[in-house]
Design a protein around this motif. Sequence first.
Motif, PDB file in Angstrom:
ATOM      1  N   ARG A  39     -34.544 -55.300  32.894  1.00  0.00           N
ATOM      2  CA  ARG A  39     -34.985 -54.224  33.768  1.00  0.00           C
ATOM      3  C   ARG A  39     -33.879 -53.174  33.913  1.00  0.00           C
ATOM      4  O   ARG A  39     -32.699 -53.479  33.813  1.00  0.00           O
ATOM      5  CB  ARG A  39     -35.347 -54.770  35.144  1.00  0.00           C
ATOM      6  CG  ARG A  39     -36.447 -55.825  35.144  1.00  0.00           C
ATOM      7  CD  ARG A  39     -37.787 -55.231  34.827  1.00  0.00           C
ATOM      8  NE  ARG A  39     -38.866 -56.166  35.085  1.00  0.00           N
ATOM      9  CZ  ARG A  39     -40.114 -55.968  34.712  1.00  0.00           C
ATOM     10  NH1 ARG A  39     -40.450 -54.870  34.071  1.00  0.00           N
ATOM     11  NH2 ARG A  39     -41.052 -56.869  34.973  1.00  0.00           N
ATOM     12  N   ASP A 170     -38.430 -49.513  37.735  1.00  0.00           N
ATOM     13  CA  ASP A 170     -37.526 -50.670  37.743  1.00  0.00           C
ATOM     14  C   ASP A 170     -36.461 -50.516  38.820  1.00  0.00           C
ATOM     15  O   ASP A 170     -36.126 -51.477  39.529  1.00  0.00           O
ATOM     16  CB  ASP A 170     -36.834 -50.798  36.382  1.00  0.00           C
ATOM     17  CG  ASP A 170     -37.685 -51.542  35.358  1.00  0.00           C
ATOM     18  OD1 ASP A 170     -38.793 -51.980  35.706  1.00  0.00           O
ATOM     19  OD2 ASP A 170     -37.216 -51.685  34.206  1.00  0.00           O
ATOM     20  N   ARG A 172     -36.565 -48.695  41.588  1.00  0.00           N
ATOM     21  CA  ARG A 172     -37.148 -48.847  42.937  1.00  0.00           C
ATOM     22  C   ARG A 172     -37.386 -50.312  43.255  1.00  0.00           C
ATOM     23  O   ARG A 172     -37.139 -50.768  44.379  1.00  0.00           O
ATOM     24  CB  ARG A 172     -38.465 -48.071  43.030  1.00  0.00           C
ATOM     25  CG  ARG A 172     -38.310 -46.560  43.133  1.00  0.00           C
ATOM     26  CD  ARG A 172     -39.601 -45.904  43.553  1.00  0.00           C
ATOM     27  NE  ARG A 172     -40.684 -46.174  42.615  1.00  0.00           N
ATOM     28  CZ  ARG A 172     -40.944 -45.420  41.546  1.00  0.00           C
ATOM     29  NH1 ARG A 172     -40.202 -44.369  41.274  1.00  0.00           N
ATOM     30  NH2 ARG A 172     -41.955 -45.729  40.745  1.00  0.00           N
ATOM     31  N   GLU A 173     -37.861 -51.047  42.269  1.00  0.00           N
ATOM     32  CA  GLU A 173     -38.132 -52.459  42.477  1.00  0.00           C
ATOM     33  C   GLU A 173     -36.851 -53.228  42.760  1.00  0.00           C
ATOM     34  O   GLU A 173     -36.834 -54.145  43.593  1.00  0.00           O
ATOM     35  CB  GLU A 173     -38.846 -53.049  41.266  1.00  0.00           C
ATOM     36  CG  GLU A 173     -39.467 -54.391  41.537  1.00  0.00           C
ATOM     37  CD  GLU A 173     -40.455 -54.798  40.464  1.00  0.00           C
ATOM     38  OE1 GLU A 173     -41.207 -55.750  40.712  1.00  0.00           O
ATOM     39  OE2 GLU A 173     -40.472 -54.175  39.383  1.00  0.00           O
ATOM     40  N   GLU A 176     -36.095 -52.747  46.328  1.00  0.00           N
ATOM     41  CA  GLU A 176     -37.012 -53.522  47.167  1.00  0.00           C
ATOM     42  C   GLU A 176     -36.641 -55.001  47.195  1.00  0.00           C
ATOM     43  O   GLU A 176     -36.842 -55.682  48.204  1.00  0.00           O
ATOM     44  CB  GLU A 176     -38.448 -53.352  46.654  1.00  0.00           C
ATOM     45  CG  GLU A 176     -39.005 -51.947  46.871  1.00  0.00           C
ATOM     46  CD  GLU A 176     -40.268 -51.694  46.071  1.00  0.00           C
ATOM     47  OE1 GLU A 176     -40.737 -52.642  45.384  1.00  0.00           O
ATOM     48  OE2 GLU A 176     -40.787 -50.557  46.127  1.00  0.00           O
ATOM     49  N   ARG A 189     -39.634 -64.757  40.303  1.00  0.00           N
ATOM     50  CA  ARG A 189     -39.828 -64.053  41.574  1.00  0.00           C
ATOM     51  C   ARG A 189     -39.656 -64.967  42.795  1.00  0.00           C
ATOM     52  O   ARG A 189     -40.148 -64.675  43.881  1.00  0.00           O
ATOM     53  CB  ARG A 189     -41.201 -63.376  41.607  1.00  0.00           C
ATOM     54  CG  ARG A 189     -41.311 -62.160  40.658  1.00  0.00           C
ATOM     55  CD  ARG A 189     -40.303 -61.109  41.077  1.00  0.00           C
ATOM     56  NE  ARG A 189     -40.160 -60.027  40.108  1.00  0.00           N
ATOM     57  CZ  ARG A 189     -40.576 -58.784  40.327  1.00  0.00           C
ATOM     58  NH1 ARG A 189     -41.168 -58.472  41.467  1.00  0.00           N
ATOM     59  NH2 ARG A 189     -40.386 -57.861  39.422  1.00  0.00           N
TER      60      ARG A 189
END
Length: 241
Positions: A39, A170, A172-173, A176, A189
Motif C-alpha cells: 500500500r 491508500d 487516507r486508509e 484511519e 485487518r
Amino acid sequence: MRVEIWSDIACPWCYVGKARFEKALTAFPHRDAVEVVHRSFELDPHRAKDDIQPVIPMLTKKYGMSEAQAQAGEENLGTQAAAEGLDYRTRDRDHGSTFDMHRLLHLAKERGRQDELIQHLYKANFAEERSVFGDDERLVELAVDAGLDADEARKVLADPAAYADEVRADEREAAELGANGVPFFVLDRKYGVSGAQPAEVFAQALEQAWASHSPLKLIQPDGKGDAEACGPDGCAVPQQH
C-alpha cells in the motif's frame, strides 16, 4: 490470509523491514496461503517532482541534526541492512518525490508484478548509484525489469492523474488505521505491526493472525457424535430408538 504493507520507497526502514518480514514469511508453514499487498504511503507527500536534494542535507534540515549525526545514522542503517543481506549506499544518495513510483506500483498490482517492482525500486534507491528521482525513463527501465510493459509504464507516468486516486486512498486508509509512520503491517485487518521489527516478531504475528483466521474448531459433547442437521443433501430424519 492477507498481509498489507504500507511503505514508502524513500523509507530505509521499509527496505530493511520488508527483508525481515520476508524472512519470517519464508519460514511460515502456511506461506502459500498468504497474500501480500503493498500500500502507498508518502513520507513527503507535498514534495514537487523536481525538488530533489542529497539525503544528508535533507536530514539535517528536517530533523535539526548535524551532518555528522546524519551520516552516523546512515552508517547505522547500512549496518542494519547488511545484516539482512541488503546492499546500502551510506553516501551520496538523493531524496525526492515518490508519488510516481507509487502510481506505478498500483499498475504493477493490476498486472501481478507489484512485489517485483517494489523490490527493484528499493534496490535502485538504496543500493545503486543512478538516481530514481526526476527521471521517468529510469522508472520505465525498472518497471520493465519487474516484468511490466514499457509503453504502459510510460503512459502512466505521462498522466499525473493515472492511479493518483488509488495512492491517495491508500494514504487516507493508513491514517484511519492509525499509521503515522512506516513500515506498517496489517494482518487480516485484525493485527497491526509497526516498524522494522525483528523477524521473530513478524513470525509471531503471522502465527497469531493465522490462528484467528483458521476454521472454527467444533465443540463436541463427550461421547456424542454430530447432532442432526440439514445440508445440501437434505435433512436427517430422527430415528426412533
